[in-house]
Design a protein around this motif. Structure first.
Motif, PDB file in Angstrom:
ATOM      1  N   VAL A 104       0.473  -1.480   0.003  1.00  0.00           N
ATOM      2  CA  VAL A 104       0.403  -0.225  -0.053  1.00  0.00           C
ATOM      3  C   VAL A 104       1.386   1.236   0.653  1.00  0.00           C
ATOM      4  CG1 VAL A 104      -2.085   0.949   0.882  1.00  0.00           C
ATOM      5  CG2 VAL A 104      -2.005  -0.816   1.006  1.00  0.00           C
ATOM      6  N   TRP A 105       1.828   1.109   0.529  1.00  0.00           N
ATOM      7  CA  TRP A 105       2.609   2.397   0.559  1.00  0.00           C
ATOM      8  C   TRP A 105       2.939   2.506  -0.364  1.00  0.00           C
ATOM      9  CZ3 TRP A 105       1.166   4.909   4.408  1.00  0.00           C
ATOM     10  CH2 TRP A 105       1.185   4.997   5.784  1.00  0.00           C
ATOM     11  N   THR A 106       3.911   1.420  -1.251  1.00  0.00           N
ATOM     12  CA  THR A 106       4.336   1.507  -3.149  1.00  0.00           C
ATOM     13  C   THR A 106       3.656   2.320  -3.341  1.00  0.00           C
ATOM     14  OG1 THR A 106       5.852  -0.297  -2.084  1.00  0.00           O
ATOM     15  CG2 THR A 106       4.928   0.851  -4.458  1.00  0.00           C
ATOM     16  N   LEU A 107       1.836   1.695  -3.380  1.00  0.00           N
ATOM     17  CA  LEU A 107       0.922   2.358  -4.140  1.00  0.00           C
ATOM     18  C   LEU A 107       0.440   3.465  -3.478  1.00  0.00           C
ATOM     19  CD1 LEU A 107      -1.499  -0.834  -4.562  1.00  0.00           C
ATOM     20  CD2 LEU A 107      -0.201   0.530  -6.303  1.00  0.00           C
ATOM     21  N   ARG A 108       1.080   4.181  -2.457  1.00  0.00           N
ATOM     22  CA  ARG A 108       0.847   5.750  -2.452  1.00  0.00           C
ATOM     23  C   ARG A 108       2.278   6.742  -2.479  1.00  0.00           C
ATOM     24  NH1 ARG A 108      -2.306   4.219   3.298  1.00  0.00           N
ATOM     25  NH2 ARG A 108      -4.881   4.633   2.495  1.00  0.00           N
ATOM     26  N   GLY A 109       2.711   5.715  -2.997  1.00  0.00           N
ATOM     27  CA  GLY A 109       4.404   6.413  -2.888  1.00  0.00           C
ATOM     28  C   GLY A 109       5.266   6.991  -2.375  1.00  0.00           C
ATOM     29  N   VAL A 110       4.669   5.977  -0.941  1.00  0.00           N
ATOM     30  CA  VAL A 110       5.953   6.465   0.212  1.00  0.00           C
ATOM     31  C   VAL A 110       7.180   5.307  -0.094  1.00  0.00           C
ATOM     32  CG1 VAL A 110       6.242   6.384   2.877  1.00  0.00           C
ATOM     33  CG2 VAL A 110       3.874   7.078   1.784  1.00  0.00           C
ATOM     34  N   GLY A 111       8.427   5.973   0.294  1.00  0.00           N
ATOM     35  CA  GLY A 111       9.330   5.386   0.165  1.00  0.00           C
ATOM     36  C   GLY A 111       9.838   4.078  -1.069  1.00  0.00           C
ATOM     37  N   HIS A 112       8.912   5.235  -1.907  1.00  0.00           N
ATOM     38  CA  HIS A 112       9.004   4.218  -3.118  1.00  0.00           C
ATOM     39  C   HIS A 112       8.902   5.326  -4.319  1.00  0.00           C
ATOM     40  CE1 HIS A 112       8.957   0.379  -5.703  1.00  0.00           C
ATOM     41  NE2 HIS A 112       8.436   0.740  -6.852  1.00  0.00           N
ATOM     42  N   PRO A 113      10.515   5.579  -5.035  1.00  0.00           N
ATOM     43  CA  PRO A 113      10.230   6.588  -6.677  1.00  0.00           C
ATOM     44  C   PRO A 113       9.878   6.308  -6.935  1.00  0.00           C
ATOM     45  CG  PRO A 113      12.889   5.033  -5.295  1.00  0.00           C
ATOM     46  CD  PRO A 113      11.811   4.400  -4.905  1.00  0.00           C
ATOM     47  N   PRO A 114       8.847   6.961  -7.876  1.00  0.00           N
ATOM     48  CA  PRO A 114       8.076   6.891  -9.152  1.00  0.00           C
ATOM     49  C   PRO A 114       8.826   6.057 -10.196  1.00  0.00           C
ATOM     50  CG  PRO A 114       8.618   8.552  -8.969  1.00  0.00           C
ATOM     51  CD  PRO A 114       8.891   8.486  -7.677  1.00  0.00           C
ATOM     52  N   GLU A 115      10.696   6.459 -10.435  1.00  0.00           N
ATOM     53  CA  GLU A 115      11.064   5.677 -11.418  1.00  0.00           C
ATOM     54  C   GLU A 115      11.133   4.272 -11.427  1.00  0.00           C
ATOM     55  OE1 GLU A 115      14.060   7.960  -8.527  1.00  0.00           O
ATOM     56  OE2 GLU A 115      11.679   7.813  -9.420  1.00  0.00           O
ATOM     57  N   ARG A 116      10.706   3.628 -10.413  1.00  0.00           N
ATOM     58  CA  ARG A 116      10.983   2.356  -9.797  1.00  0.00           C
ATOM     59  C   ARG A 116       9.847   1.703 -11.032  1.00  0.00           C
ATOM     60  NH1 ARG A 116      13.694   1.577  -3.881  1.00  0.00           N
ATOM     61  NH2 ARG A 116      15.641   2.222  -4.290  1.00  0.00           N
ATOM     62  N   LEU A 117       8.178   2.342 -11.361  1.00  0.00           N
ATOM     63  CA  LEU A 117       7.786   1.327 -11.527  1.00  0.00           C
ATOM     64  C   LEU A 117       7.710   1.462 -13.141  1.00  0.00           C
ATOM     65  CD1 LEU A 117       4.515   3.804  -9.966  1.00  0.00           C
ATOM     66  CD2 LEU A 117       6.194   2.299  -9.476  1.00  0.00           C
ATOM     67  N   PRO A 118       6.595   0.104 -13.445  1.00  0.00           N
ATOM     68  CA  PRO A 118       5.938  -0.762 -13.254  1.00  0.00           C
ATOM     69  C   PRO A 118       6.549  -1.580 -12.854  1.00  0.00           C
ATOM     70  CG  PRO A 118       6.260  -0.519 -15.902  1.00  0.00           C
ATOM     71  CD  PRO A 118       6.903   0.489 -15.323  1.00  0.00           C
ATOM     72  N   ILE A 119       5.873  -1.768 -11.947  1.00  0.00           N
ATOM     73  CA  ILE A 119       7.053  -3.018 -10.628  1.00  0.00           C
ATOM     74  C   ILE A 119       5.519  -4.561 -10.213  1.00  0.00           C
ATOM     75  CG2 ILE A 119       6.692  -2.022  -8.451  1.00  0.00           C
ATOM     76  CD1 ILE A 119       9.851  -3.401  -8.307  1.00  0.00           C
ATOM     77  N   ILE A 120       6.105  -5.255 -10.397  1.00  0.00           N
ATOM     78  CA  ILE A 120       5.555  -5.995  -9.587  1.00  0.00           C
ATOM     79  C   ILE A 120       5.672  -5.782  -8.060  1.00  0.00           C
ATOM     80  CG2 ILE A 120       4.146  -9.404  -9.827  1.00  0.00           C
ATOM     81  CD1 ILE A 120       5.832  -8.936 -12.510  1.00  0.00           C
ATOM     82  N   LEU A 121       3.880  -5.795  -7.408  1.00  0.00           N
ATOM     83  CA  LEU A 121       4.188  -5.853  -6.387  1.00  0.00           C
ATOM     84  C   LEU A 121       4.201  -7.394  -5.612  1.00  0.00           C
ATOM     85  CD1 LEU A 121       1.923  -3.104  -5.285  1.00  0.00           C
ATOM     86  CD2 LEU A 121       4.322  -2.946  -5.291  1.00  0.00           C
ATOM     87  N   GLY A 122       3.920  -7.362  -4.270  1.00  0.00           N
ATOM     88  CA  GLY A 122       3.977  -8.915  -3.753  1.00  0.00           C
ATOM     89  C   GLY A 122       5.585  -9.001  -2.795  1.00  0.00           C
TER      90      GLY A 122
END
Length: 327
Positions: A47-65
């Motif tokens: 959820v934090w990844t989807l909210r943009g917390v602690g995960h820079p947008p340049e690492r998207l797209p990425i499979i979650l889990g």
């Protein structure tokens, strides 16, 4: 293969960036293995990844889990240790490697039919553990294990407060601490979750912020601002608060006067080492303690699962099945 991929981030509408789509089946690099995922589970980290917390947008797209259990390419039943890191860079502790990465941070995660990970990250799944149970362990349960036994060093008879009963880490902490002979107290705003905490081995469960029967030696804190003042007041002089999350906010008043005058210890804790996951499996085998599973859902209903997590209606872990062919 079908996968749940984070393609964008939104603080107010996190699930808008989660897309279910077919993606290429991964090919392993040298020293890596392919695992067919049987079960995975949700974590707030997603959820934090989807909210943009602690995960820079340049690492998207990425499979979650972050969590997974399944079969390696040789047909062995395995649990995936979720931290990709160099223990030597962390002075013998993978979690202290400055370049460590949890699955779904720099490498595609487990909400897919197949995943590739370093072969070192494969741990044999014991026969006494189901795939669904195994998929609950790598992040939440090992986080709780490290908090209790590596950081706080609890022993039988210690008084332990677990804030926010119902979450994955909290439910694991209650069960593990009780199995180790600690006297466990839990808090929750929900009467149902307080009842669940008692069934997991807590001696008492009270409403959030309510007075405990006694002061405790250790507080397991993952809630943050909403419970911080209560955690400090509930702690005995010389006691320890172990923090592995702050879902309600990260900047409560520190109350430094209380900390130094009562000589309280505040310890941070992140994830676990591979050896701690193996040690926890041995403890589970010896004590019979098992994860709390709220429900299972197919990967096609992962948006529903995340909404349940965001709404705070889960008790324990929610397991995802990437395919309908379970073994």
């Amino acid at each position: 293969m079908l996968a749940a991929t984070a393609v964008s981030q939104s603080a107010t509408d996190p699930l808008s960036g989660l897309v279910l789509a077919d993606v290429p089946t991964p090919e392993p690099k040298p020293g890596w293995s392919v695992v067919r995922v049987v079960s995975s589970s949700l974590n707030m980290h997603d959820v934090w990844t989807l909210r943009g917390v602690g995960h820079p947008p340049e690492r998207l797209p990425i499979i979650l889990g972050c969590d997974a259990a399944g079969f390696d390419e040789h047909g062995n039943e395995v649990i995936i240790y979720p931290v990709i890191a160099d223990a030597d860079a962390g002075m013998g502790d993978e979690t202290l490697d400055p370049d460590r990465a949890l699955l779904s941070e720099q490498h595609d995660g487990a909400f897919a039919e197949y995943i590739t990970v370093p072969t070192r990250n494969l741990i044999p799944k014991p026969a006494w553990l189901s795939f669904d149970e195994a998929a609950c362990l790598p992040v939440a349960w090992t986080t709780a294990y490290r908090m209790l036994f590596t950081q706080a060093k609890i022993t039988a008879g210690d008084r332990v407060l677990v804030q926010g009963a119902g979450g994955g880490v909290a439910s694991a902490a209650i069960k593990l601490a009780a199995a180790a002979g600690a006297v466990v107290y839990a808090t929750s705003r929900s009467e149902d979750k307080r009842a669940e905490a008692l069934s997991w081995g807590a001696r008492a469960a009270v409403g959030t912020g309510e007075r405990l029967p006694e002061r405790v030696d250790v507080v397991v804190e993952t809630v943050g601002e909403a419970t911080w003042a209560h955690s400090m007041k509930a702690l005995r002089p010389g006691g320890t608060i172990v923090i592995a999350g702050a879902t309600s906010g990260a900047n409560p008043p520190a109350d430094l006067n209380r900390i130094f005058y009562l000589q309280q210890r505040i310890l941070g804790s992140t994830g676990c080492t591979r050896s701690e996951l193996v040690a926890m499996l041995k403890m589970m085998d010896a004590t019979g303690v098992r994860p709390v599973i709220d429900r299972t859902l197919p990967l096609t209903e992962i948006h529903k699962g995340f909404q349940l997590m965001i709404d705070g209606t889960l008790t324990g872990k929610l397991v995802i099945h990437p395919t309908t062919q379970q073994q």
